[in-house]
Design a protein around this motif. Structure first.
Motif, PDB file in Angstrom:
ATOM      1  N   THR A  24       0.845  -1.190   0.000  1.00  0.00           N
ATOM      2  CA  THR A  24       0.000   0.000   0.000  1.00  0.00           C
ATOM      3  C   THR A  24       0.887   1.248   0.000  1.00  0.00           C
ATOM      4  O   THR A  24       1.980   1.251   0.565  1.00  0.00           O
ATOM      5  N   GLU A  80      -4.111   0.998  -2.220  1.00  0.00           N
ATOM      6  CA  GLU A  80      -3.601  -0.129  -2.984  1.00  0.00           C
ATOM      7  C   GLU A  80      -3.523   0.240  -4.465  1.00  0.00           C
ATOM      8  O   GLU A  80      -4.178   1.167  -4.922  1.00  0.00           O
ATOM      9  N   GLN A 124       3.873  -1.472   3.794  1.00  0.00           N
ATOM     10  CA  GLN A 124       3.190  -0.180   3.816  1.00  0.00           C
ATOM     11  C   GLN A 124       4.221   0.925   3.584  1.00  0.00           C
ATOM     12  O   GLN A 124       5.208   1.023   4.309  1.00  0.00           O
TER      13      GLN A 124
END
Length: 1014
Positions: free
Chosen positions: A177, A182, A215
């Motif tokens: 992400t 996403e 992330q």
């Protein structure tokens, strides 16, 4: 729910969707408890990341939090009263305030400014970070110095992050992400503020397990003008020769980048702008086995082909305070890429090249609202528009001699793919008493227009020779077959079949004669019809979660997530999540030393829109596909197929094949297809040891059911007839697979000082399945019981090591990353299509008493019978194991600073950071939702010194990046086709991080860089 999905798909239900996602005003009441929140900065206004904030009540009971990447902290659920607040951070003077009053719903933030410690930087010892029971401590957090040690190339950067993350729990690998979104592209390295790996694994707001997840957070704007400009260079003179190349191939990598940040409106709005240009004159290595044109004998064909690549990206970001309690972050990214001579690889000859261009636009909006003293709401919206075009250099018929060489035109043809994606997410967090509630939902949609002329030029395939006799000629030049067994099994290769055809092609032999001599092409594959296909899809996910702090040392959590999507009929996808955090020694006044976390989660995966697109395209009407097989037992179609194959390289047209009334190949989705789901159970133990050592271990099991695969449901039966004689091959996407993964990870970390930190992880695991992907077929479409085996990405042992070391006298910064793993599996096949399902993935049997000497193949992985017989045991899928992988990578830098910082001639920590701090979007920052529940993961692995590394107004940093420092040859997966002339050999290498990038450029690479910051 179906009404919502259909409405969203048509665009008419947007108002209803927003009403569903936006929180109600019923949560606007103040709670009886209070929350201590605020921001920690230094005396110059730069944020302090990783500071420990402690609030102690009159009885001495303490609660702690750690400042996040914006310097924010929050300690919720405090009973009203007077507290002593302490703040500690490496390199700063300590802070203590014994007169802090907490009232119900406390309104004003407590912002704290820390003075700079006058201790020498190299001698400052980092304070021992306490473990928090409410946040994972085994997450890997990469910040400024660690990110600098990662590759510049986006593909290699992704490979490095995936190697650090390890195997993911779930069928599709780790989720990546960008700022919570996403589907976006990994941004340039210099615009990344922080990377978190394996964070938050079970929470209900995640649609995929956190194990193996990545992330990435981009840099925000700053309160002062800051910026940087950088250049990176590498060419073949700085690289070691790839062992499969005859010489060091021409190569050059040039990257120019820069960023600028500052204030638009003081204390209200700021910006961050980055631009990046990559110019790469890359190359690929062809390492094929072809026929010598004069003698028609096998000959090695090794060459390098230049594959230029040009990339450009620009990303402005604006942070804006809409009011005292509302902030907006807007980020746009434009990316373009031009690549030439794609499609050239180990077996693919240069003539198969094609060019590709990509254009991508991404818009991201994040609005954060503090609705009241204990409620925060975040709304995120993303829109992505991508277009990819491909142009083939040649359009002639393709010739695939299995795992020997692939020649002719590129099968991609002239094509383009254009997709538009949107994502809308709303999340609300409420702190009420000892509970922290979180709920929200997400709607995603995509529309794809795909124009494809794939395989419109046709492909002839040559498989292995299915006989044991050599091709001989008498004195008159007439061909005949030698005695039984005269052709060794090692010579029954795909290249031998092609050689035989070349020897006999001008002798006027019939198709039956060519078949008898083992000289007929094995298969011909052709597509035609309408190139354009369009598809759209919408999915929805909603969740609710409650974290209940029963006691200071015990937190229980429970949540429920619901998933649904269009294009499938089964949408009863409820996913429960439960978890617990407990500290056996956390009942006292001090911070806990040991934390145990355990959780269970059910995770659903989406059925990608590409499967629907393929089923719509190859439905027998839009596009037509035909496979002519020399092994077709049908007396009419088989005879016609062999006649057409004998005309090679003449290509029949689609109209010809339709006129012959041959059966088509079609694609379809199974009527009962459903979303795959994974049962994930995790146990995490973290212990703080003396001398600032922290050890952790976690065990995870992930059992996936309804894994997607393809299967030919109309393949010929044992007698040669098809279940439905009126149809040809029917390739069906279905959810009938299984995958099971077990993994244990142990690790240790230590922030010895601001100048020295290390971490090390070791993982032992096992992953098995009976399908590899939605496009993988079983060897036998009517018997999948023999498919269960190791996954292609399974590696039993993995080890990673990294850290940062400052050498004070030389003023060097060293950041090593070591990655090692055992070999990964590969599939061993016969190279035949004996079951006539159109797929060349038949596997051999283990040799036994029935095995003829002429059919025995002795290999390092066992003795196999390449012509399996009734009663023999077929070897498992992915039975072979490839080579171990070890790579030592090192980033080395030397900084020269000049000019004093404003307001002081002393060195200071945390004030620079190149866009890593400062006021942005108002006092709460752009990720204010982290203020409820304690902010980011305070127990996470933090590598390297907190804050910026440069201590002057202007800095010039020179760096060298060594990829595969020890010049170890890490071989790629061996060839698994038993009838390939290259069986068991590795014909290429893998990159310095186990994948990504292009290892053809050099076995060891040294990349030089220079960066100027102010």
């Amino acid at each position: 729910m179906n009404f919502i999905l259909k409405g969203a798909r048509r665009g008419a239900g947007l108002v209803l969707t927003l009403a569903l996602l936006l929180p109600g005003v019923v949560f606007a009441r103040q709670t009886a408890s209070g929350t201590l929140r605020g921001k920690v900065s230094d005396e110059f206004g730069g944020v302090v990341i990783g500071a420990t904030v402690t609030a102690a009540d009159a009885s001495g009971v303490e609660k702690t939090a750690t400042t996040d990447e914006e310097g924010n902290y929050a300690i919720p659920a405090l009973a009203p009263g007077r507290y002593t607040v302490r703040v500690a951070a490496p390199g700063f003077a300590s802070y203590e305030n014994a007169e802090v009053e907490i009232a119900p719903g406390r309104g004003e933030p407590l912002n704290i400014a820390l003075g700079v410690s006058l201790e020498n930087e190299e001698l400052t010892v980092a304070s021992e970070q306490p473990i928090s029971i409410d946040n994972r401590g085994d997450a890997l957090v990469l910040r400024e110095k660690d990110i600098e040690a990662l590759p510049d190339d986006p593909d290699e950067l992704a490979a490095a992050l995936q190697a650090l993350a390890g195997p993911a729990a779930g069928p599709n690998g780790g989720q990546i992400t960008i700022d919570g979104f996403e589907g976006g592209r990994i941004p340039p390295r210099d615009s990344i503020r922080e990377i978190r790996i394996n964070d938050n694994p079970i929470a209900a707001d995640r649609d995929q397990p956190g194990f193996g997840g990545i992330q990435i957070f981009t840099k925000p704007g700053t309160d002062k003008w800051r910026g940087s400009a950088s250049a990176t260079f590498n060419d073949e003179s700085m690289n070691a020769r790839n062992p499969f190349a005859e010489r060091r191939a021409d190569f050059q990598f040039r990257r120019l980048g820069g960023n600028l940040s500052g204030t638009i409106i003081p204390k209200k709005s700021s910006f961050f702008f980055d631009i990046d240009r990559n110019i790469t004159d890359d190359n690929d290595i062809v390492n094929a086995t072809v026929l010598d044109p004069s003698a028609l004998a096998p000959a090695s064909f090794v060459t390098t082909v230049l594959t230029p690549r040009r990339q450009f990206s620009v990303s402005p970001r604006v942070d804006y305070a809409l009011g005292q309690n509302h902030t907006l972050v807007a980020r746009y990214n434009f990316f373009s890429e031009e690549r030439e001579n794609l499609g050239v690889s180990v077996f693919s000859l240069p003539e198969r090249a094609f060019d590709q261009s990509v254009r991508s636009h991404t818009l991201q909006l994040t609005e954060t609202s503090i609705l009241n003293k204990s409620t925060i709401n975040e709304t995120r919206f993303q829109f992505i528009r991508n277009r990819r075009e491909q142009d083939a250099a040649a359009t002639g018929v393709a010739v695939n001699v299995l795992e020997a060489f692939f020649s002719g035109g590129a099968t991609v043809g002239d094509s383009f793919n254009e997709d538009s994606r949107y994502e809308l997410t709303n999340t609300t967090t409420i702190a009420r008493g000892n509970h922290s509630f979180k709920f929200g939902g997400r709607v995603r949609g995509i529309r794809v227009s795909d124009f494809s002329e794939n395989n419109f030029n046709g492909t002839f395939t040559f498989g292995g020779v299915g006989m044991t006799r050599a091709l001989l000629f008498d004195e008159a030049g007439n061909p005949f077959l030698g005695p039984e067994g005269s052709l060794p099994v090692e010579q029954r290769t795909s290249l031998e079949r092609f050689r035989r055809f070349e020897l006999l092609r001008d002798r006027g032999l019939s198709a039956d004669q060519l078949t008898a001599f083992g000289a007929l092409p094995t298969q011909f594959f052709l597509s035609g019809g309408q190139p354009l296909t369009e598809v759209s899809q919408v999915d929805f996910g909603g969740f609710f979660q409650d974290d209940w702090k029963i006691r200071p040392n015990l937190t229980l959590g429970a949540g429920l997530r619901y998933e649904a999507q269009t294009n499938v009929s089964n949408n009863l996808n409820f996913a429960p999540r439960v978890f617990m955090s407990w500290s056996p020694d956390g009942g006292g006044q001090g911070p806990p030393k040991t934390v145990i976390r355990i959780g269970y989660g059910l995770f659903y995966d989406r059925i990608a829109e590409n499967l629907t697109l393929q089923a719509d395209r190859f439905n027998g009407t839009n596009q037509q596909q035909f496979i002519l097989s020399a092994n077709d037992p049908d007396p009419i179609e088989g005879g016609l197929a062999r006649t057409l194959l004998a005309r090679f390289p003449e290509v029949p047209t689609i109209d010809d094949l339709q006129g012959f009334a041959l059966s088509q190949v079609t694609r379809q989705l199974a009527h009962d297809i459903r979303s795959p789901y994974t049962h994930t159970v995790g146990l995490i133990v973290e212990r703080q040891l003396p001398y600032k050592f922290t050890v952790f271990g976690f065990a995870v099991t992930a059992n996936t059911r309804h894994l997607l695969r393809s299967r030919n449901i109309n393949a010929p039966l044992a007698g040669g007839e098809r279940p439905n004689p009126s149809l040809g091959d029917v390739y069906q996407f279905e959810s009938s697979g299984t995958q099971n993964m077990r993994q244990v990870n142990v690790g240790i970390r230590n922030q010895f000082s601001r100048a020295f930190s290390v971490f090390a992880n070791y993982t032992i695991g096992k992953a098995e399945s009976d399908a590899d992907s939605p496009f993988s077929f079983p060897a036998n479409s009517y018997d999948t019981s023999t498919e269960y085996g190791r996954t292609f990405w399974d590696a039993r042992h993995r080890f990673t090591f990294g850290g940062n070391l400052a050498v004070p006298y030389l003023k060097l910064s060293l950041s090593p990353i070591v990655i090692a793993r055992t070999g990964q599996p590969f599939n061993i096949t016969t190279g035949f299509d004996n079951n006539r399902d159109g797929i060349f993935n038949d596997r051999p049997a283990f040799a036994d008493g029935q095995t003829l000497e002429s059919e025995l193949r002795v290999t390092p992985w066992g003795n196999f019978d390449i012509n399996p017989k009734a009663g023999q045991t077929i070897i498992p899928r992915n039975y072979g194991e490839g080579h171990n992988f070890v790579s030592v990578n090192l980033h080395m830098s030397r900084a020269f600073g000049f000019g004093s910082l404003p307001g002081s001639g002393e060195q200071r920590a945390g004030a620079q950071g190149g866009g890593q701090g400062g006021a942005r979007g108002g006092p709460q920052g752009g990720r204010a939702q982290q203020q409820v529940g304690g902010g980011g993961p305070p127990g996470a692995i933090r590598i390297g010194p907190p804050g910026g590394s440069e201590q002057k107004r202007y800095n010039l940093i020179f760096s060298l990046m060594f990829s595969n420092l020890l010049n170890r040859t890490n071989l790629a997966t061996p060839v698994g086709n038993l009838t390939s002339p290259n069986f068991g050999e590795s014909l290429s290498t893998v990159g310095g991080f186990g994948g990504g990038g292009n290892p053809a450029a050099g076995n060891r690479r040294i990349q030089a860089g220079v960066r100027f910051t102010f």
